[in-house]
Motif scaffolding. Structure first.
Motif, short mmCIF file in Angstrom:
data_model
loop_
_atom_site.label_atom_id
_atom_site.label_comp_id
_atom_site.label_asym_id
_atom_site.label_seq_id
_atom_site.Cartn_x
_atom_site.Cartn_y
_atom_site.Cartn_z
N GLY A 36 0.82 -1.20 0.00
CA GLY A 36 0.00 0.00 0.00
C GLY A 36 0.86 1.26 0.00
N GLU A 37 0.27 2.37 -0.44
CA GLU A 37 1.01 3.62 -0.52
C GLU A 37 1.54 4.07 0.84
N LYS A 38 0.72 3.81 1.88
CA LYS A 38 1.09 4.18 3.24
C LYS A 38 2.32 3.42 3.73
N GLN A 39 2.56 2.25 3.11
CA GLN A 39 3.65 1.39 3.57
C GLN A 39 4.99 1.72 2.94
N VAL A 40 4.98 2.57 1.89
CA VAL A 40 6.23 2.89 1.19
C VAL A 40 7.27 3.54 2.12
N PRO A 41 6.91 4.63 2.85
CA PRO A 41 7.93 5.20 3.75
C PRO A 41 8.32 4.25 4.88
N LEU A 42 7.41 3.40 5.30
CA LEU A 42 7.72 2.44 6.37
C LEU A 42 8.79 1.46 5.92
N MET A 43 8.78 1.09 4.64
CA MET A 43 9.83 0.22 4.10
C MET A 43 11.20 0.89 4.26
N LEU A 77 5.43 -5.81 11.33
CA LEU A 77 4.83 -4.54 10.89
C LEU A 77 4.36 -4.58 9.44
N LEU A 78 5.09 -5.29 8.57
CA LEU A 78 4.75 -5.24 7.14
C LEU A 78 4.37 -6.58 6.54
N THR A 139 0.10 -8.80 21.15
CA THR A 139 1.07 -8.24 20.22
C THR A 139 2.48 -8.29 20.82
N LEU A 140 2.60 -7.90 22.09
CA LEU A 140 3.93 -7.84 22.70
C LEU A 140 4.48 -9.23 22.99
N ALA A 141 3.62 -10.15 23.50
CA ALA A 141 4.08 -11.51 23.76
C ALA A 141 4.46 -12.19 22.46
N GLY A 142 3.62 -12.02 21.44
CA GLY A 142 3.91 -12.59 20.13
C GLY A 142 5.18 -12.01 19.54
N GLY A 143 5.36 -10.70 19.73
CA GLY A 143 6.55 -10.02 19.22
C GLY A 143 7.82 -10.57 19.86
N PHE A 144 7.76 -10.79 21.17
CA PHE A 144 8.94 -11.31 21.87
C PHE A 144 9.28 -12.72 21.40
N ALA A 145 8.26 -13.59 21.37
CA ALA A 145 8.48 -14.99 20.96
C ALA A 145 8.98 -15.06 19.52
N ALA A 146 8.37 -14.26 18.64
CA ALA A 146 8.74 -14.27 17.22
C ALA A 146 10.18 -13.80 17.06
N LEU A 207 -0.24 -0.96 12.83
CA LEU A 207 -0.42 -2.40 13.09
C LEU A 207 -1.73 -2.93 12.50
N GLN A 208 -2.54 -2.03 11.96
CA GLN A 208 -3.80 -2.46 11.34
C GLN A 208 -3.66 -2.65 9.82
#
Lengths: 212, 97
Positions: A36-43, A77-78, A139-146, A207-208
């Protein structure tokens, strides 16, 4: 765990180059279709952050250091395909400009720290948010484990490649790499959850977005 | 201000690059294992050097050379990944316009 040249045999170099080229090609196709266009700067931001953070080696036990990998953060995030592209940009620049990771080993490095780390992180994160819900806690528990698993698994694949190449016996290099990176993975988990909680506090909408 | 969040984020990334001289110089996980298990010497240096080992060549002050290398790398990666993502979405943005 950037592998320098000289540690992998020809068969491993060729195999990892073919698999990584296929993976990066697939990533280009899928990102082309879905980003998506919104994701370009995030890359751009994620690639810049991962590069800068990877320079910051932190000391762990016994005169050894580790550094942030970042594949899990990018995948959360992406999405895994976008993360593969970001990690490939970082690894190619580190190899070509900074002589970190060998030219012949680039395929293996993209395979371990790009493909393995991104996809393992993404599906472990998905499992946690599926079990715990897409709450702050999930989100945080999943983030840590991942994040922990991405570093651990990338190091195991790295060790297997070294063993298959005849550089070091399987029973020596696999437990040694897995042991050190089980520790480094904890720091990866802490940094990833810290960044994720910052994103949750300031730009929860990121995150959405649809994962690619 | 919200639309410029990435500018603030990029400044944070550059700030991270500026503290890179504080990084631990101990061997990393793979280097440690290679040293302990006796295969470190098998590793070969690259046949050419650009900004080898994150130290910008020709600067006597190593901290400054490291910061410069970090800033260059951070900007290069922001540009490369942003540019790649921009190119990959170009066709669809044109179709929408």
């Amino acid at each position: 765990m950037h592998i320098p040249d000289g540690l992998l045999n020809v068969a491993t170099v060729a195999t990892t180059y073919v698999v990584s080229a296929g993976g990066v090609g697939g990533a280009v196709r899928i990102v082309n279709k879905k980003l998506g266009e919104k994701q370009v700067p995030l890359m751009g931001i994620l690639a810049a952050f991962i590069f800068a953070a990877q320079m910051l080696n932190f000391p762990i036990a016994g005169g050894t250091s580790g550094h942030f990998l970042g594949a899990a953060l990018a995948a959360i995030l992406l999405g895994p395909w976008a993360a593969v592209l970001i990690m490939s940009c970082v690894l190619i620049a580190q190899c070509l400009i900074f002589q970190d990771g060998g030219l012949l080993a680039l395929g293996a490095n993209i395979f371990n720290m790009g493909l393995v780390a991104s996809f393992s992180a993404y599906y472990i994160y998905r499992l946690f948010t599926w079990l715990m819900g897409s709450t702050r806690k999930g989100t945080l528990a999943g983030g840590f484990a991942a994040a922990w698993a991405s570093v651990f698994l990338a190091s195991v694949f790295c060790a297997v490649e070294l063993a298959v190449s005849g550089t070091s016996p399987f029973g020596v290099v696999v437990p040694a790499m897995a042991g050190v990176h089980a520790l480094i993975g904890i720091i990866e988990g802490l940094i990833t959850t810290a960044v994720l909680s910052l994103v949750l506090a300031t730009r929860a909408d990121l995150l959405q977005l649809q994962r690619i | 201000m919200k639309s410029k969040w990435w500018l603030i984020s990029l400044l944070v990334c550059l700030a991270v690059a500026c503290i890179s001289p504080l990084a631990s110089s101990s061997p990393d996980g793979l280097e440690r294992v290679a040293e302990d298990k006796g295969f470190l010497e098998l590793g070969q240096d690259a046949p050419y050097q650009v900004i080898a080992d994150y130290v910008f060549p020709g600067i006597a002050n190593e901290a400054l050379a490291t910061i410069l290398a970090g800033i260059i790398g951070t900007l290069v990666l922001f540009g490369a990944a942003y540019g790649l993502a921009w190119l990959l979405t170009l066709k669809r943005r044109r179709a929408l316009a």
